[in-house]
Write a protein that holds these residues in place. Structure first.
Motif, PDB file in Angstrom:
ATOM      1  N   LEU A 263       0.825  -1.205   0.000  1.00 37.86           N
ATOM      2  CA  LEU A 263       0.000   0.000   0.000  1.00 37.86           C
ATOM      3  C   LEU A 263       0.862   1.260   0.000  1.00 37.86           C
ATOM      4  O   LEU A 263       1.567   1.548   0.975  1.00 37.86           O
ATOM      5  N   ARG A 264       0.800   2.011  -1.104  1.00 40.54           N
ATOM      6  CA  ARG A 264       1.408   3.341  -1.124  1.00 40.54           C
ATOM      7  C   ARG A 264       0.540   4.290  -0.306  1.00 40.54           C
ATOM      8  O   ARG A 264       1.031   5.101   0.480  1.00 40.54           O
ATOM      9  N   ALA A 265      -0.777   4.200  -0.534  1.00 39.97           N
ATOM     10  CA  ALA A 265      -1.732   5.063   0.150  1.00 39.97           C
ATOM     11  C   ALA A 265      -3.121   4.465  -0.050  1.00 39.97           C
ATOM     12  O   ALA A 265      -3.314   3.563  -0.863  1.00 39.97           O
ATOM     13  N   VAL A 266      -4.086   5.001   0.704  1.00 39.52           N
ATOM     14  CA  VAL A 266      -5.465   4.508   0.623  1.00 39.52           C
ATOM     15  C   VAL A 266      -6.414   5.687   0.549  1.00 39.52           C
ATOM     16  O   VAL A 266      -6.260   6.665   1.294  1.00 39.52           O
ATOM     17  N   VAL A 267      -7.393   5.583  -0.343  1.00 46.24           N
ATOM     18  CA  VAL A 267      -8.469   6.565  -0.457  1.00 46.24           C
ATOM     19  C   VAL A 267      -9.773   5.844  -0.134  1.00 46.24           C
ATOM     20  O   VAL A 267     -10.099   4.819  -0.760  1.00 46.24           O
ATOM     21  N   LEU A 268     -10.524   6.354   0.852  1.00 45.87           N
ATOM     22  CA  LEU A 268     -11.721   5.682   1.332  1.00 45.87           C
ATOM     23  C   LEU A 268     -12.987   6.439   0.971  1.00 45.87           C
ATOM     24  O   LEU A 268     -13.040   7.661   1.095  1.00 45.87           O
ATOM     25  N   ILE A 269     -13.990   5.675   0.552  1.00 47.21           N
ATOM     26  CA  ILE A 269     -15.295   6.227   0.214  1.00 47.21           C
ATOM     27  C   ILE A 269     -16.372   5.393   0.927  1.00 47.21           C
ATOM     28  O   ILE A 269     -16.100   4.301   1.407  1.00 47.21           O
ATOM     29  N   GLY A 270     -17.582   5.917   0.992  1.00 47.81           N
ATOM     30  CA  GLY A 270     -18.717   5.101   1.386  1.00 47.81           C
ATOM     31  C   GLY A 270     -18.989   5.011   2.872  1.00 47.81           C
ATOM     32  O   GLY A 270     -18.226   5.484   3.722  1.00 47.81           O
ATOM     33  N   THR A 271     -20.091   4.352   3.184  1.00 43.21           N
ATOM     34  CA  THR A 271     -20.624   4.284   4.546  1.00 43.21           C
ATOM     35  C   THR A 271     -19.649   3.687   5.543  1.00 43.21           C
ATOM     36  O   THR A 271     -19.503   4.184   6.664  1.00 43.21           O
TER      37      THR A 271
ATOM     38  N   VAL B 174       0.710   4.200   6.585  1.00 44.35           N
ATOM     39  CA  VAL B 174       0.163   4.371   5.236  1.00 44.35           C
ATOM     40  C   VAL B 174      -0.751   5.589   5.205  1.00 44.35           C
ATOM     41  O   VAL B 174      -1.690   5.684   6.007  1.00 44.35           O
ATOM     42  N   PRO B 175      -0.520   6.547   4.305  1.00 45.27           N
ATOM     43  CA  PRO B 175      -1.393   7.715   4.221  1.00 45.27           C
ATOM     44  C   PRO B 175      -2.817   7.320   3.843  1.00 45.27           C
ATOM     45  O   PRO B 175      -3.034   6.466   2.976  1.00 45.27           O
ATOM     46  N   VAL B 176      -3.797   7.935   4.502  1.00 46.37           N
ATOM     47  CA  VAL B 176      -5.206   7.635   4.263  1.00 46.37           C
ATOM     48  C   VAL B 176      -5.959   8.938   4.033  1.00 46.37           C
ATOM     49  O   VAL B 176      -5.825   9.891   4.811  1.00 46.37           O
ATOM     50  N   VAL B 177      -6.749   8.973   2.960  1.00 48.44           N
ATOM     51  CA  VAL B 177      -7.631  10.106   2.666  1.00 48.44           C
ATOM     52  C   VAL B 177      -9.059   9.591   2.650  1.00 48.44           C
ATOM     53  O   VAL B 177      -9.379   8.656   1.913  1.00 48.44           O
ATOM     54  N   GLU B 178      -9.930  10.162   3.485  1.00 47.44           N
ATOM     55  CA  GLU B 178     -11.346   9.800   3.479  1.00 47.44           C
ATOM     56  C   GLU B 178     -12.116  10.852   2.688  1.00 47.44           C
ATOM     57  O   GLU B 178     -12.050  12.039   2.992  1.00 47.44           O
ATOM     58  N   VAL B 179     -12.835  10.390   1.685  1.00 43.61           N
ATOM     59  CA  VAL B 179     -13.622  11.275   0.832  1.00 43.61           C
ATOM     60  C   VAL B 179     -15.062  11.249   1.328  1.00 43.61           C
ATOM     61  O   VAL B 179     -15.663  10.184   1.432  1.00 43.61           O
ATOM     62  N   GLY B 180     -15.614  12.406   1.621  1.00 43.57           N
ATOM     63  CA  GLY B 180     -16.992  12.477   2.108  1.00 43.57           C
ATOM     64  C   GLY B 180     -18.000  12.181   1.019  1.00 43.57           C
ATOM     65  O   GLY B 180     -17.669  11.823  -0.111  1.00 43.57           O
ATOM     66  N   ASN B 181     -19.262  12.342   1.342  1.00 43.07           N
ATOM     67  CA  ASN B 181     -20.325  12.034   0.382  1.00 43.07           C
ATOM     68  C   ASN B 181     -20.435  13.050  -0.743  1.00 43.07           C
ATOM     69  O   ASN B 181     -20.958  12.742  -1.800  1.00 43.07           O
TER      70      ASN B 181
END
Length: 479
Positions: free
Chosen positions: A389-397, A413-420
């Motif tokens: 994992l270079r990085a993680v982008v998260l979506i959803g409930t 690991v860098p994590v970005v959470e994307v809102g709705n």
């Protein structure tokens, strides 16, 4: 009430759910003369609205929309339920209390088979079902047989059973939901590809989920095919009550033992369906013949080969069918490669087991994940894949669920959470792609392998994959 030509006059049937399988069941029952009532809390639109109009014209009573499932019909003789309905649903509980039998559409189809009905080759498992059933179809057709893939893959089984055009064999994909409602199924041969956490919210526990999968082996006539690398599948075979003479056939990515299919120096080898199996193997083709030679895809090919060889196809048909097979969309599909970064759509990876298999196919990933986790855990996935994992982008409930697993097992690991977002799912995917592009480096793969179902934000996994591809291409054109 058996056979495709027997009359069901005088039978009052309740169909719960008006999806594809529910509509097919209602249409079939009405055609056979039953009095049919269909209920669904969802009001139909699009193609469903057209189906509703046709069925109403034929005399089917439709109770669709909010509140329609609150009352159990009087004098009901049979309930045919759709796969999405949980056993705890009030109407199904009422049916049990009244001793009204509850079948799924697959059970209905099995009971409607005539004396000349084609045998069923049944495929289930947490992952790989659709690919394996389509591979089986390709092999059977390469052998010159009139064969179709049906079931959870798209076409309802009951439609194939009632088809006036004769068929030689059915390749049947079955979900755990469908298997839960089967009672008398006796496949010619069957396989459980693998068992991992999935749909635990529906079944209540992993044991119940595995037990539903294991129903596919009950009463098997020829071969129970299991995954040597997944002991749970062999355990299900050992528990099954099969017909006399049925064999246990393993498939493995290693060198096959007796009564197994496996791989020897890049060759797909059969030590199960040859008279000389104690001393030699039959070559079924090469790993390089496959459109995708990733380990999970090789396993799917071996499972399909085992099922079809049990049916009696020649080894050349296995080779030719697998060579001709091409996987469907949203399964590790390359969208574009630019600036040294590959953008891959694996939206079909709807649980952690599938997402892990996808991640293990790349060296360095910016992973786009999230949606509805269905009760699954992501700890094992993250612990296994963290070095990739270079990085993680998260979506959803259920993005927070994955985020917590990442903090526990891959805190660096860098994590970005994307809102709705303000403009719906397309806006979410657009921002996820933008974030992933900012994190990716040459040599990376931006991988949409959500590990979750899509219905919190998208119509289905296909719509999610399309949104990803559209956003990636839009970014390419702007770049």
């Amino acid at each position: 009430m058996t056979g495709p030509h027997d009359s069901w006059e005088g039978t009052r049937a309740l169909v719960t759910g008006f999806g594809v399988s529910g509509a097919a069941a209602a249409d079939t029952l009405q055609h056979l003369g039953a009095e049919v009532v269909v209920v669904d809390e969802r009001a139909p639109d699009g193609a469903a609205a057209e189906r509703a109009q046709i069925l109403q014209t034929l005399g089917v009573e439709l109770r669709l929309g909010p509140g329609s499932t609150s009352t159990f019909p009087d004098a009901c003789d049979l309930v045919v339920t759709s796969p999405g309905w949980r056993p705890t649903a009030d109407l199904l509980q009422q049916a049990a209390a009244r001793d009204v039998p509850v079948w799924g559409e697959v059970e209905l189809a099995w009971r409607l088979r005539g004396p000349e009905a084609p045998p069923w080759l049944c495929i289930t498992g947490t992952n790989g079902k659709t690919t394996t059933v389509q591979m089986s179809e390709a092999i059977l057709q390469a052998a010159g047989l009139r064969a179709v893939a049906v079931g959870n893959v798209g076409r309802p089984v009951v439609e194939a059973v009632m088809d006036p055009q004769p068929l030689d064999v059915l390749a049947v994909e079955l979900s755990s939901f469908q298997l839960h409602w089967t009672h008398s199924l006796a496949a010619e041969s069957a396989v459980v590809l693998n068992v991992a956490d999935d749909h635990l919210d529906w079944h209540g526990s992993l044991d119940a989920y595995a037990g539903a999968k294991g129903r596919v082996y009950e009463h098997v006539q020829r071969a129970c095919v299991y995954n040597v690398q997944d002991p749970a599948t062999e355990h299900l075979v050992r528990q099954a009550d099969v017909q006399e003479g049925a064999r246990a056939i393993g498939f493995t990515l290693g060198v096959p033992g007796l009564s197994m299919l496996g791989v020897v120096d890049g060759v797909l080898a059969d030590r199960a369906f040859t008279e000389e199996r104690r001393s030699s193997a039959v070559e079924l083709g090469a790993v390089s013949d496959l459109d995708d030679d990733s380990p999970h895809q090789v396993a799917n090919a071996l499972a399909a080969a085992a099922l079809t060889r049990a049916h009696g196809v020649p080894h050349t048909a296995v080779r030719d069918g697998l060579r001709a097979f091409r996987g469907g969309p949203h399964r590790r599909s390359l969208v574009v490669e630019r600036d040294g970064v590959r953008w891959v759509d694996d939206s079909k990876a709807t649980n952690p087991h599938a997402a892990l298999a996808s991640l293990q196919g790349v060296d360095s990933a910016v992973w786009i994940a999230g949606g509805l986790a269905k009760g699954a855990s992501f700890d094992d996935l993250v612990a296994t894949a963290r070095e990739r994992l270079r990085a993680v982008v998260l979506i959803g409930t259920d993005a927070p669920l994955i985020s917590q697993a990442l903090r526990r097992h891959a805190p660096d690991v860098p994590v970005v959470e994307v809102g709705n977002g303000h403009n719906g799912a397309m806006d979410v995917m657009g921002r996820a792609v933008e974030a992933a592009g900012g994190l990716a480096r040459p040599g990376d793969t931006v991988l949409l392998a959500p590990g979750c179902a899509s219905m919190d934000q998208f119509r289905d996994y296909g719509a999610r994959g399309d949104a990803f591809a559209d956003a990636v291409r839009a970014g390419t054109s702007q770049g």
